[in-house]
Design an enzyme around this catalytic site. Sequence first.
Site, PDB file in Angstrom:
ATOM      1  N   THR A  40       4.184   5.232  -2.740  1.00  0.00           N
ATOM      2  CA  THR A  40       4.171   5.370  -4.199  1.00  0.00           C
ATOM      3  C   THR A  40       4.788   6.700  -4.630  1.00  0.00           C
ATOM      4  O   THR A  40       5.543   6.770  -5.600  1.00  0.00           O
ATOM      5  CB  THR A  40       2.703   5.303  -4.704  1.00  0.00           C
ATOM      6  OG1 THR A  40       2.148   4.080  -4.256  1.00  0.00           O
ATOM      7  CG2 THR A  40       2.616   5.394  -6.206  1.00  0.00           C
ATOM      8  N   HIS A  43       8.456   6.466  -4.419  1.00  0.00           N
ATOM      9  CA  HIS A  43       9.025   5.710  -5.554  1.00  0.00           C
ATOM     10  C   HIS A  43       9.122   6.615  -6.791  1.00  0.00           C
ATOM     11  O   HIS A  43      10.112   6.575  -7.518  1.00  0.00           O
ATOM     12  CB  HIS A  43       8.148   4.504  -5.906  1.00  0.00           C
ATOM     13  CG  HIS A  43       8.107   3.445  -4.855  1.00  0.00           C
ATOM     14  ND1 HIS A  43       9.241   2.845  -4.352  1.00  0.00           N
ATOM     15  CD2 HIS A  43       7.074   2.869  -4.202  1.00  0.00           C
ATOM     16  CE1 HIS A  43       8.896   1.945  -3.443  1.00  0.00           C
ATOM     17  NE2 HIS A  43       7.585   1.949  -3.326  1.00  0.00           N
ATOM     18  N   CYS A  96     -15.988  -3.252 -17.833  1.00  0.00           N
ATOM     19  CA  CYS A  96     -15.575  -4.661 -17.795  1.00  0.00           C
ATOM     20  C   CYS A  96     -16.588  -5.473 -16.975  1.00  0.00           C
ATOM     21  O   CYS A  96     -17.491  -4.925 -16.354  1.00  0.00           O
ATOM     22  CB  CYS A  96     -14.170  -4.793 -17.204  1.00  0.00           C
ATOM     23  SG  CYS A  96     -14.086  -4.423 -15.444  1.00  0.00           S
ATOM     24  N   CYS A  99     -16.655  -4.326 -13.247  1.00  0.00           N
ATOM     25  CA  CYS A  99     -17.250  -2.999 -13.069  1.00  0.00           C
ATOM     26  C   CYS A  99     -18.763  -3.073 -13.227  1.00  0.00           C
ATOM     27  O   CYS A  99     -19.518  -2.527 -12.426  1.00  0.00           O
ATOM     28  CB  CYS A  99     -16.676  -2.014 -14.083  1.00  0.00           C
ATOM     29  SG  CYS A  99     -15.053  -1.385 -13.624  1.00  0.00           S
ATOM     30  N   CYS A 107     -11.579  -4.248 -11.130  1.00  0.00           N
ATOM     31  CA  CYS A 107     -11.384  -3.814 -12.523  1.00  0.00           C
ATOM     32  C   CYS A 107      -9.915  -4.006 -12.916  1.00  0.00           C
ATOM     33  O   CYS A 107      -9.011  -3.606 -12.190  1.00  0.00           O
ATOM     34  CB  CYS A 107     -11.764  -2.335 -12.677  1.00  0.00           C
ATOM     35  SG  CYS A 107     -11.450  -1.703 -14.343  1.00  0.00           S
ATOM     36  N   ARG A 200       8.481   3.367  15.032  1.00  0.00           N
ATOM     37  CA  ARG A 200       7.189   2.822  14.607  1.00  0.00           C
ATOM     38  C   ARG A 200       6.637   1.799  15.596  1.00  0.00           C
ATOM     39  O   ARG A 200       5.430   1.687  15.756  1.00  0.00           O
ATOM     40  CB  ARG A 200       7.319   2.236  13.198  1.00  0.00           C
ATOM     41  CG  ARG A 200       7.514   3.358  12.186  1.00  0.00           C
ATOM     42  CD  ARG A 200       7.631   2.893  10.772  1.00  0.00           C
ATOM     43  NE  ARG A 200       7.384   4.027   9.876  1.00  0.00           N
ATOM     44  CZ  ARG A 200       7.337   3.935   8.560  1.00  0.00           C
ATOM     45  NH1 ARG A 200       7.518   2.769   7.968  1.00  0.00           N
ATOM     46  NH2 ARG A 200       7.105   5.004   7.824  1.00  0.00           N
ATOM     47  N   LEU A 262      -0.999  -7.227   1.762  1.00  0.00           N
ATOM     48  CA  LEU A 262      -1.079  -5.906   1.135  1.00  0.00           C
ATOM     49  C   LEU A 262       0.306  -5.395   0.762  1.00  0.00           C
ATOM     50  O   LEU A 262       0.483  -4.648  -0.194  1.00  0.00           O
ATOM     51  CB  LEU A 262      -1.762  -4.935   2.099  1.00  0.00           C
ATOM     52  CG  LEU A 262      -1.884  -3.509   1.599  1.00  0.00           C
ATOM     53  CD1 LEU A 262      -3.327  -3.180   1.308  1.00  0.00           C
ATOM     54  CD2 LEU A 262      -1.329  -2.522   2.602  1.00  0.00           C
ATOM     55  N   ILE A 286      -4.576  -8.070  -1.382  1.00  0.00           N
ATOM     56  CA  ILE A 286      -5.474  -6.919  -1.202  1.00  0.00           C
ATOM     57  C   ILE A 286      -4.893  -5.739  -1.977  1.00  0.00           C
ATOM     58  O   ILE A 286      -3.729  -5.374  -1.778  1.00  0.00           O
ATOM     59  CB  ILE A 286      -5.567  -6.510   0.285  1.00  0.00           C
ATOM     60  CG1 ILE A 286      -6.039  -7.676   1.155  1.00  0.00           C
ATOM     61  CG2 ILE A 286      -6.446  -5.273   0.448  1.00  0.00           C
ATOM     62  CD1 ILE A 286      -7.506  -7.997   1.063  1.00  0.00           C
ATOM     63  N   TYR A 287      -5.710  -5.157  -2.844  1.00  0.00           N
ATOM     64  CA  TYR A 287      -5.251  -3.993  -3.613  1.00  0.00           C
ATOM     65  C   TYR A 287      -6.307  -2.896  -3.491  1.00  0.00           C
ATOM     66  O   TYR A 287      -7.477  -3.126  -3.774  1.00  0.00           O
ATOM     67  CB  TYR A 287      -5.053  -4.414  -5.076  1.00  0.00           C
ATOM     68  CG  TYR A 287      -4.560  -3.328  -5.987  1.00  0.00           C
ATOM     69  CD1 TYR A 287      -3.430  -2.582  -5.658  1.00  0.00           C
ATOM     70  CD2 TYR A 287      -5.215  -3.039  -7.182  1.00  0.00           C
ATOM     71  CE1 TYR A 287      -2.959  -1.585  -6.492  1.00  0.00           C
ATOM     72  CE2 TYR A 287      -4.755  -2.045  -8.032  1.00  0.00           C
ATOM     73  CZ  TYR A 287      -3.626  -1.326  -7.685  1.00  0.00           C
ATOM     74  OH  TYR A 287      -3.170  -0.335  -8.514  1.00  0.00           O
TER      75      TYR A 287
HETATM   76  P1  NAD Z   1       6.073   1.337   4.699  1.00  0.00           P
HETATM   77  O1  NAD Z   1       7.148   0.963   3.742  1.00  0.00           O
HETATM   78  O2  NAD Z   1       6.102   2.663   5.363  1.00  0.00           O
HETATM   79  O3  NAD Z   1       5.962   0.218   5.838  1.00  0.00           O
HETATM   80  C1  NAD Z   1       6.514  -1.054   5.753  1.00  0.00           C
HETATM   81  C2  NAD Z   1       7.085  -1.362   7.134  1.00  0.00           C
HETATM   82  O4  NAD Z   1       7.537  -2.719   7.153  1.00  0.00           O
HETATM   83  C3  NAD Z   1       8.296  -0.491   7.505  1.00  0.00           C
HETATM   84  O5  NAD Z   1       8.025   0.205   8.695  1.00  0.00           O
HETATM   85  C4  NAD Z   1       9.427  -1.513   7.661  1.00  0.00           C
HETATM   86  O6  NAD Z   1      10.338  -1.142   8.698  1.00  0.00           O
HETATM   87  C5  NAD Z   1       8.644  -2.779   8.013  1.00  0.00           C
HETATM   88  N1  NAD Z   1       9.410  -4.017   7.823  1.00  0.00           N
HETATM   89  C6  NAD Z   1      10.494  -4.260   7.029  1.00  0.00           C
HETATM   90  N2  NAD Z   1      10.922  -5.524   7.199  1.00  0.00           N
HETATM   91  C7  NAD Z   1      10.094  -6.113   8.094  1.00  0.00           C
HETATM   92  C8  NAD Z   1      10.029  -7.421   8.677  1.00  0.00           C
HETATM   93  N3  NAD Z   1      10.890  -8.391   8.341  1.00  0.00           N
HETATM   94  N4  NAD Z   1       9.052  -7.665   9.564  1.00  0.00           N
HETATM   95  C9  NAD Z   1       8.164  -6.720   9.908  1.00  0.00           C
HETATM   96  N5  NAD Z   1       8.198  -5.443   9.392  1.00  0.00           N
HETATM   97  C10 NAD Z   1       9.132  -5.169   8.487  1.00  0.00           C
HETATM   98  O7  NAD Z   1       4.734   1.161   3.895  1.00  0.00           O
HETATM   99  P2  NAD Z   1       3.186   1.530   4.155  1.00  0.00           P
HETATM  100  O8  NAD Z   1       2.882   2.818   3.508  1.00  0.00           O
HETATM  101  O9  NAD Z   1       2.754   1.306   5.564  1.00  0.00           O
HETATM  102  O10 NAD Z   1       2.597   0.385   3.244  1.00  0.00           O
HETATM  103  C11 NAD Z   1       2.756  -0.969   3.627  1.00  0.00           C
HETATM  104  C12 NAD Z   1       3.012  -1.855   2.438  1.00  0.00           C
HETATM  105  O11 NAD Z   1       1.837  -1.881   1.616  1.00  0.00           O
HETATM  106  C13 NAD Z   1       4.129  -1.433   1.511  1.00  0.00           C
HETATM  107  O12 NAD Z   1       4.769  -2.597   1.027  1.00  0.00           O
HETATM  108  C14 NAD Z   1       3.405  -0.723   0.376  1.00  0.00           C
HETATM  109  O13 NAD Z   1       4.141  -0.775  -0.846  1.00  0.00           O
HETATM  110  C15 NAD Z   1       2.162  -1.542   0.273  1.00  0.00           C
HETATM  111  N6  NAD Z   1       0.974  -0.886  -0.266  1.00  0.00           N
HETATM  112  C16 NAD Z   1       0.095  -1.677  -0.891  1.00  0.00           C
HETATM  113  C17 NAD Z   1      -1.095  -1.149  -1.379  1.00  0.00           C
HETATM  114  C18 NAD Z   1      -2.083  -2.055  -2.022  1.00  0.00           C
HETATM  115  O14 NAD Z   1      -3.117  -1.563  -2.468  1.00  0.00           O
HETATM  116  N7  NAD Z   1      -1.818  -3.352  -2.053  1.00  0.00           N
HETATM  117  C19 NAD Z   1      -1.367   0.207  -1.221  1.00  0.00           C
HETATM  118  C20 NAD Z   1      -0.452   1.005  -0.546  1.00  0.00           C
HETATM  119  C21 NAD Z   1       0.718   0.448  -0.063  1.00  0.00           C
HETATM  120 ZN    ZN Z   2     -13.487  -2.152 -15.200  1.00  0.00          ZN
END
Ligand code: NAD
Ligand code: ZN
Length: 342
Positions: A40, A43, A96, A99, A107, A200, A262, A286-287
Amino acid sequence: MRALVKRRAGPGLELDEVPRPTIGINDVLIRVHKTGICGTDLHIESWDPWAARTIQPPLIIGHEFVGHVADVGSNVSDFHPGDLVSGEGHVVCGRCRHCLAGRRHLCANTIGLGVGRDGAFAEYVALPMANVWHHWPGIDEEVAAIFDPFGNAVHTALAFPVLGEDVLVSGAGPIGLMATAVVRHAGARKVVVSEPNAYRRALAERMGATLVMDPRDRTFADVMPELGMVEGFDVALERSGNPTALRSAISSMAHGGAIAILGIPTQEISIDVNEIVFKMLTLRGIYGREMFETWYKMTVMLQSGLDIRPAITHRFSFLEHRAAFAAARSGDSGKVIMDWTT
Ligand code: NAD
Ligand code: ZN
């Protein structure tokens, strides 16, 4: 105090002198020791389309941190100056339906630390007391600094029972790496990690993967016979946001399997719903983390021997924030930590 600030719409961050946050009667002021860099933050730094529609500068960014309590509001009785704490970065409305029922992770009015309010890439951060988590004395501070993404990993990894099950992990970013160690700790039989990045993949082996694979070279169907697997995976953890990864997970599941999603895709993903219906699969988004059951689980798993430290690969002073962000962006890294005391 010094803080990493998104000053204006557009790429970049500035290390600025800004006023220390003021606290209300229910708030805790924390002197930040260490922070973790999240996707994040990357980004927001690069100002991609998501950041451009979400972030309103000026904003102090960052939400993964550990520090000690510096001051508390007059209504706060269970935090004291000097306590070692982290913070849950999702600040919920408290009013809400969910909550009020104690399901705060559901929430719909969540405000994100370092996204919708000033964050933790600073010498001090303020949070409502209901968002502050006590650490036990002696916890490794680098591990404590990443309880937020560790919580994402645990929330996903424990979404479905994994004891004795065969688990597929797609994406070995920091969260996939930590999830790999968590499902091993929780008793999974085989854990297959799919990740295109070689650095990785090597880390995933250190985190306890049974087998790591490059999805460009091999399919899940290729590796299953090698592991004595016949019917497919019982549980999949989607941590890549990649469309091909989600589709290959769906087609590699055993009947009755479950997928915790996720990874955040940048575009719509089309999937074959026939596979979900006829294999009777469960897909769950999952968030964030469950407040605070996930935090409790993180704590007790560490105390019972879970080790996520190999997922932490780079350390910088906050003064070297550009190098820290470059390391996190490179992909050849696990978790990148910035120290706010040196
Ligand atoms: P990251 O971007 O470092 O890891 C993603 C990994 O996926 C990278 O290492 C990438 O090489 C790999 N990848 C790309 N294409 C692939 C494929 N076809 N098959 C397998 N692997 C592949 O991100 P992170 O910090 O480990 O987070 C993981 C994900 O979760 C991200 O998409 C992020 O945006 C998301 N995220 C979600 C939440 C939530 O609450 N839902 C919170 C944090 C992060
Ligand atoms: Zn709430």
